[in-house]
Scaffold this motif. Structure first.
Motif, PDB file in Angstrom:
ATOM      1  N   ALA A   1       0.829  -1.210   0.000  1.00 52.06           N
ATOM      2  CA  ALA A   1       0.000   0.000   0.000  1.00 52.06           C
ATOM      3  C   ALA A   1       0.859   1.255   0.000  1.00 52.06           C
ATOM      4  CB  ALA A   1      -0.918  -0.007   1.216  1.00 52.06           C
ATOM      5  N   ARG A   2       1.971   1.226   0.714  1.00 50.70           N
ATOM      6  CA  ARG A   2       2.862   2.391   0.759  1.00 50.70           C
ATOM      7  C   ARG A   2       3.507   2.626  -0.602  1.00 50.70           C
ATOM      8  NH1 ARG A   2       5.712   0.802   4.632  1.00 50.70           N
ATOM      9  NH2 ARG A   2       7.718   0.330   3.674  1.00 50.70           N
ATOM     10  N   ILE A   3       3.913   1.557  -1.259  1.00 50.33           N
ATOM     11  CA  ILE A   3       4.476   1.680  -2.615  1.00 50.33           C
ATOM     12  C   ILE A   3       3.430   2.263  -3.561  1.00 50.33           C
ATOM     13  CG2 ILE A   3       5.340   0.393  -4.619  1.00 50.33           C
ATOM     14  CD1 ILE A   3       6.484  -1.661  -2.628  1.00 50.33           C
ATOM     15  N   PHE A   4       2.208   1.757  -3.463  1.00 50.23           N
ATOM     16  CA  PHE A   4       1.147   2.179  -4.376  1.00 50.23           C
ATOM     17  C   PHE A   4       0.808   3.657  -4.179  1.00 50.23           C
ATOM     18  CE2 PHE A   4      -3.322   2.158  -5.915  1.00 50.23           C
ATOM     19  CZ  PHE A   4      -3.064   1.708  -7.212  1.00 50.23           C
ATOM     20  N   LYS A   5       0.696   4.081  -2.933  1.00 49.02           N
ATOM     21  CA  LYS A   5       0.388   5.479  -2.642  1.00 49.02           C
ATOM     22  C   LYS A   5       1.486   6.399  -3.174  1.00 49.02           C
ATOM     23  CE  LYS A   5      -0.885   8.521   1.215  1.00 49.02           C
ATOM     24  NZ  LYS A   5      -1.106   8.589   2.688  1.00 49.02           N
ATOM     25  N   THR A   6       2.721   5.988  -3.022  1.00 50.66           N
ATOM     26  CA  THR A   6       3.848   6.765  -3.534  1.00 50.66           C
ATOM     27  C   THR A   6       3.824   6.811  -5.059  1.00 50.66           C
ATOM     28  OG1 THR A   6       5.168   6.061  -1.626  1.00 50.66           O
ATOM     29  CG2 THR A   6       6.357   6.995  -3.501  1.00 50.66           C
ATOM     30  N   ALA A   7       3.483   5.686  -5.674  1.00 50.89           N
ATOM     31  CA  ALA A   7       3.431   5.612  -7.136  1.00 50.89           C
ATOM     32  C   ALA A   7       2.367   6.541  -7.713  1.00 50.89           C
ATOM     33  CB  ALA A   7       3.169   4.176  -7.575  1.00 50.89           C
ATOM     34  N   ILE A   8       1.224   6.644  -7.051  1.00 46.69           N
ATOM     35  CA  ILE A   8       0.167   7.548  -7.519  1.00 46.69           C
ATOM     36  C   ILE A   8       0.703   8.975  -7.599  1.00 46.69           C
ATOM     37  CG2 ILE A   8      -2.058   8.613  -6.936  1.00 46.69           C
ATOM     38  CD1 ILE A   8      -2.912   5.949  -5.730  1.00 46.69           C
ATOM     39  N   ARG A   9       1.391   9.415  -6.544  1.00 47.80           N
ATOM     40  CA  ARG A   9       1.944  10.776  -6.533  1.00 47.80           C
ATOM     41  C   ARG A   9       2.998  10.956  -7.619  1.00 47.80           C
ATOM     42  NH1 ARG A   9       2.061   9.953  -0.842  1.00 47.80           N
ATOM     43  NH2 ARG A   9       4.336   9.690  -0.957  1.00 47.80           N
ATOM     44  N   GLU A  10       3.861   9.972  -7.772  1.00 47.41           N
ATOM     45  CA  GLU A  10       4.956  10.078  -8.736  1.00 47.41           C
ATOM     46  C   GLU A  10       4.431  10.109 -10.168  1.00 47.41           C
ATOM     47  OE1 GLU A  10       9.118  10.199  -9.846  1.00 47.41           O
ATOM     48  OE2 GLU A  10       7.971  10.672  -8.036  1.00 47.41           O
ATOM     49  N   PHE A  11       3.500   9.221 -10.505  1.00 45.94           N
ATOM     50  CA  PHE A  11       2.943   9.200 -11.858  1.00 45.94           C
ATOM     51  C   PHE A  11       2.085  10.438 -12.120  1.00 45.94           C
ATOM     52  CE2 PHE A  11       3.447   4.400 -11.633  1.00 45.94           C
ATOM     53  CZ  PHE A  11       4.444   4.347 -12.602  1.00 45.94           C
TER      54      PHE A  11
ATOM     55  N   ASP B   1       2.516  13.393 -10.848  1.00 47.53           N
ATOM     56  CA  ASP B   1       3.403  14.549 -10.984  1.00 47.53           C
ATOM     57  C   ASP B   1       4.220  14.535 -12.274  1.00 47.53           C
ATOM     58  OD1 ASP B   1       2.559  15.525  -8.574  1.00 47.53           O
ATOM     59  OD2 ASP B   1       4.292  14.798  -7.429  1.00 47.53           O
ATOM     60  N   LYS B   2       4.623  13.335 -12.720  1.00 46.19           N
ATOM     61  CA  LYS B   2       5.600  13.262 -13.811  1.00 46.19           C
ATOM     62  C   LYS B   2       5.151  12.453 -15.015  1.00 46.19           C
ATOM     63  CE  LYS B   2       9.315  13.589 -10.384  1.00 46.19           C
ATOM     64  NZ  LYS B   2      10.468  12.881  -9.758  1.00 46.19           N
ATOM     65  N   GLY B   3       3.974  11.825 -14.939  1.00 46.77           N
ATOM     66  CA  GLY B   3       3.548  10.991 -16.048  1.00 46.77           C
ATOM     67  C   GLY B   3       4.318   9.683 -16.084  1.00 46.77           C
ATOM     68  N   PHE B   4       3.960   8.822 -17.032  1.00 43.09           N
ATOM     69  CA  PHE B   4       4.625   7.521 -17.102  1.00 43.09           C
ATOM     70  C   PHE B   4       6.096   7.676 -17.471  1.00 43.09           C
ATOM     71  CE2 PHE B   4       6.099   3.837 -19.540  1.00 43.09           C
ATOM     72  CZ  PHE B   4       5.886   2.825 -18.607  1.00 43.09           C
ATOM     73  N   SER B   5       6.381   8.491 -18.474  1.00 37.77           N
ATOM     74  CA  SER B   5       7.765   8.614 -18.960  1.00 37.77           C
ATOM     75  C   SER B   5       8.676   9.268 -17.938  1.00 37.77           C
ATOM     76  CB  SER B   5       7.788   9.423 -20.262  1.00 37.77           C
ATOM     77  OG  SER B   5       7.045   8.777 -21.265  1.00 37.77           O
ATOM     78  N   GLY B   6       8.162  10.264 -17.227  1.00 35.12           N
ATOM     79  CA  GLY B   6       9.009  10.988 -16.285  1.00 35.12           C
ATOM     80  C   GLY B   6       9.198  10.288 -14.955  1.00 35.12           C
ATOM     81  N   ALA B   7       8.269   9.436 -14.587  1.00 35.64           N
ATOM     82  CA  ALA B   7       8.364   8.740 -13.303  1.00 35.64           C
ATOM     83  C   ALA B   7       9.467   7.693 -13.339  1.00 35.64           C
ATOM     84  CB  ALA B   7       7.036   8.081 -12.958  1.00 35.64           C
TER      85      ALA B   7
ATOM     86  N   GLU C   1      13.062   3.881  -9.406  1.00 35.22           N
ATOM     87  CA  GLU C   1      14.035   4.121  -8.345  1.00 35.22           C
ATOM     88  C   GLU C   1      13.523   5.177  -7.362  1.00 35.22           C
ATOM     89  OE1 GLU C   1      14.616   4.223 -11.536  1.00 35.22           O
ATOM     90  OE2 GLU C   1      16.176   2.734 -12.019  1.00 35.22           O
ATOM     91  N   THR C   2      12.895   6.238  -7.912  1.00 36.57           N
ATOM     92  CA  THR C   2      12.372   7.308  -7.059  1.00 36.57           C
ATOM     93  C   THR C   2      11.215   6.803  -6.202  1.00 36.57           C
ATOM     94  OG1 THR C   2      12.977   8.936  -8.756  1.00 36.57           O
ATOM     95  CG2 THR C   2      11.421   9.646  -7.062  1.00 36.57           C
ATOM     96  N   ILE C   3      10.346   6.004  -6.810  1.00 36.55           N
ATOM     97  CA  ILE C   3       9.228   5.438  -6.056  1.00 36.55           C
ATOM     98  C   ILE C   3       9.744   4.580  -4.907  1.00 36.55           C
ATOM     99  CG2 ILE C   3       7.241   3.867  -6.179  1.00 36.55           C
ATOM    100  CD1 ILE C   3       6.894   4.775  -9.108  1.00 36.55           C
ATOM    101  N   ALA C   4      10.746   3.765  -5.189  1.00 41.93           N
ATOM    102  CA  ALA C   4      11.319   2.897  -4.152  1.00 41.93           C
ATOM    103  C   ALA C   4      11.935   3.716  -3.025  1.00 41.93           C
ATOM    104  CB  ALA C   4      12.361   1.971  -4.775  1.00 41.93           C
ATOM    105  N   THR C   5      12.672   4.749  -3.399  1.00 41.45           N
ATOM    106  CA  THR C   5      13.324   5.588  -2.380  1.00 41.45           C
ATOM    107  C   THR C   5      12.296   6.278  -1.497  1.00 41.45           C
ATOM    108  OG1 THR C   5      15.226   5.990  -3.830  1.00 41.45           O
ATOM    109  CG2 THR C   5      14.868   7.539  -2.022  1.00 41.45           C
ATOM    110  N   ARG C   6      11.264   6.859  -2.115  1.00 41.99           N
ATOM    111  CA  ARG C   6      10.252   7.592  -1.348  1.00 41.99           C
ATOM    112  C   ARG C   6       9.360   6.657  -0.530  1.00 41.99           C
ATOM    113  NH1 ARG C   6       8.453  12.377  -5.641  1.00 41.99           N
ATOM    114  NH2 ARG C   6      10.439  13.513  -5.521  1.00 41.99           N
TER     115      ARG C   6
ATOM    116  N   ASN D   1      -4.341  14.970 -13.504  1.00 41.72           N
ATOM    117  CA  ASN D   1      -2.984  14.848 -14.037  1.00 41.72           C
ATOM    118  C   ASN D   1      -2.779  13.525 -14.770  1.00 41.72           C
ATOM    119  OD1 ASN D   1      -2.448  17.308 -12.888  1.00 41.72           O
ATOM    120  ND2 ASN D   1      -1.320  16.492 -11.144  1.00 41.72           N
ATOM    121  N   LEU D   2      -3.301  12.453 -14.184  1.00 38.90           N
ATOM    122  CA  LEU D   2      -3.125  11.140 -14.810  1.00 38.90           C
ATOM    123  C   LEU D   2      -3.894  11.042 -16.124  1.00 38.90           C
ATOM    124  CD1 LEU D   2      -3.300   9.034 -11.556  1.00 38.90           C
ATOM    125  CD2 LEU D   2      -1.369   9.043 -13.147  1.00 38.90           C
ATOM    126  N   LEU D   3      -5.103  11.607 -16.175  1.00 35.66           N
ATOM    127  CA  LEU D   3      -5.872  11.586 -17.416  1.00 35.66           C
ATOM    128  C   LEU D   3      -5.185  12.429 -18.491  1.00 35.66           C
ATOM    129  CD1 LEU D   3      -9.559  11.858 -16.118  1.00 35.66           C
ATOM    130  CD2 LEU D   3      -8.408   9.847 -17.077  1.00 35.66           C
TER     131      LEU D   3
END
Length: 243
Positions: free
Chosen positions: A30-40, A42-48, A51-56, A125-127
């Motif tokens: 759940a923590r990974i997923f919540k972080t991934a939502i923010r990362e994607f 903010d940056k879209g698929f290409s920018g995310a 490594e950043t998701i794992a770190t955060r 943002n995701l749409l």
């Protein structure tokens, strides 16, 4: 000394009790997923970056592949989640489409959608990002085509009642109307930063957003009643008053 009667054995529950390890795994996922939502978002698929998701999320990068299978699968699950959340909220709408005045019912559907977008900027943002991808990843989801929306059926009922009672114009298509409602909820939020800069006006202030919402109500109401018997009656009364 007589023995005490044995305590009755605890009743077995039908629910499966999670072990400590399972609870820990669920929390980590759940923590990974919540972080991934923010990362994607903010940056879209290409920018995310995985490594950043794992770190955060404070996990080893291997855990992301273990739980989700990789970046693409994780991104698709994020898209499925935000869209399923919208549909779930739509199903909770307590709107009696068989009794409410049709125009007011449609305005309430607009208010719901506008409020959901305001509360969930990550969805916008995701749409936007997925539109740039030409729905490349949405097309790979097996779940999204099964996520049905009740809104079109609600709109069809309200349109039919509005036509029957002559308070609305005839010939309104439910899908076209839905797209119109969403566009009035979407553009001024998804493009607020650029338009605010271009016109030196902060479109994200509460006052500006509220004013736009009032204007959207006027636009929707005018579109719905244009050409209806109610509109003709109102024009006739106004003409008499001017005499």
């Amino acid at each position: 000394m007589p023995r005490k009667p044995a305590s009755p054995a605890p009743a077995k529950s039908g629910a499966t009790t999670l072990t400590h390890r399972q609870r820990l795994a669920a929390t980590t996922r759940a923590r990974i997923f919540k972080t991934a939502i923010r990362e994607f978002a903010d940056k879209g698929f290409s920018g995310a970056r995985v490594e950043t998701i794992a770190t955060r999320a404070k996990v080893n990068i291997r855990m992301i592949y273990h739980y989700f299978g990789g970046k693409e699968a994780l991104y698709i699950e994020v898209l499925e989640h935000v869209l399923a959340n919208l549909r779930d909220e739509e199903r909770k709408l307590e709107l009696d489409v068989e009794r409410i005045e049709p125009v007011n019912g449609i305005l309430q559907l607009y208010d719901f959608t506008e409020g959901h977008f305001a509360a969930h900027p990550e969805l916008l943002n995701l749409l936007s990002s997925e539109n740039l991808n030409r729905a490349r990843f949405l097309k790979r989801s097996k779940l999204i085509p099964k996520i049905s929306s009740p809104v079109l059926d609600m709109l069809r009922t309200l349109i039919e009642r509005g036509e029957q009672t002559a308070v609305m114009r005839t010939g309104i298509d439910a899908l076209h109307l839905y797209v119109l409602l969403v566009s009035l909820c979407y553009f001024h939020k998804s493009n607020a930063f650029t338009i605010s800069r271009m016109f030196d006006t902060d479109m994200l202030t509460a006052d500006w957003q509220a004013a736009h919402k009032r204007q959207a109500h006027e636009v929707i109401r005018a579109f719905l009643v244009s050409g209806s018997q109610t509109a003709h009656a109102a024009l006739s009364i106004a003409a008499i008053d001017d005499l």
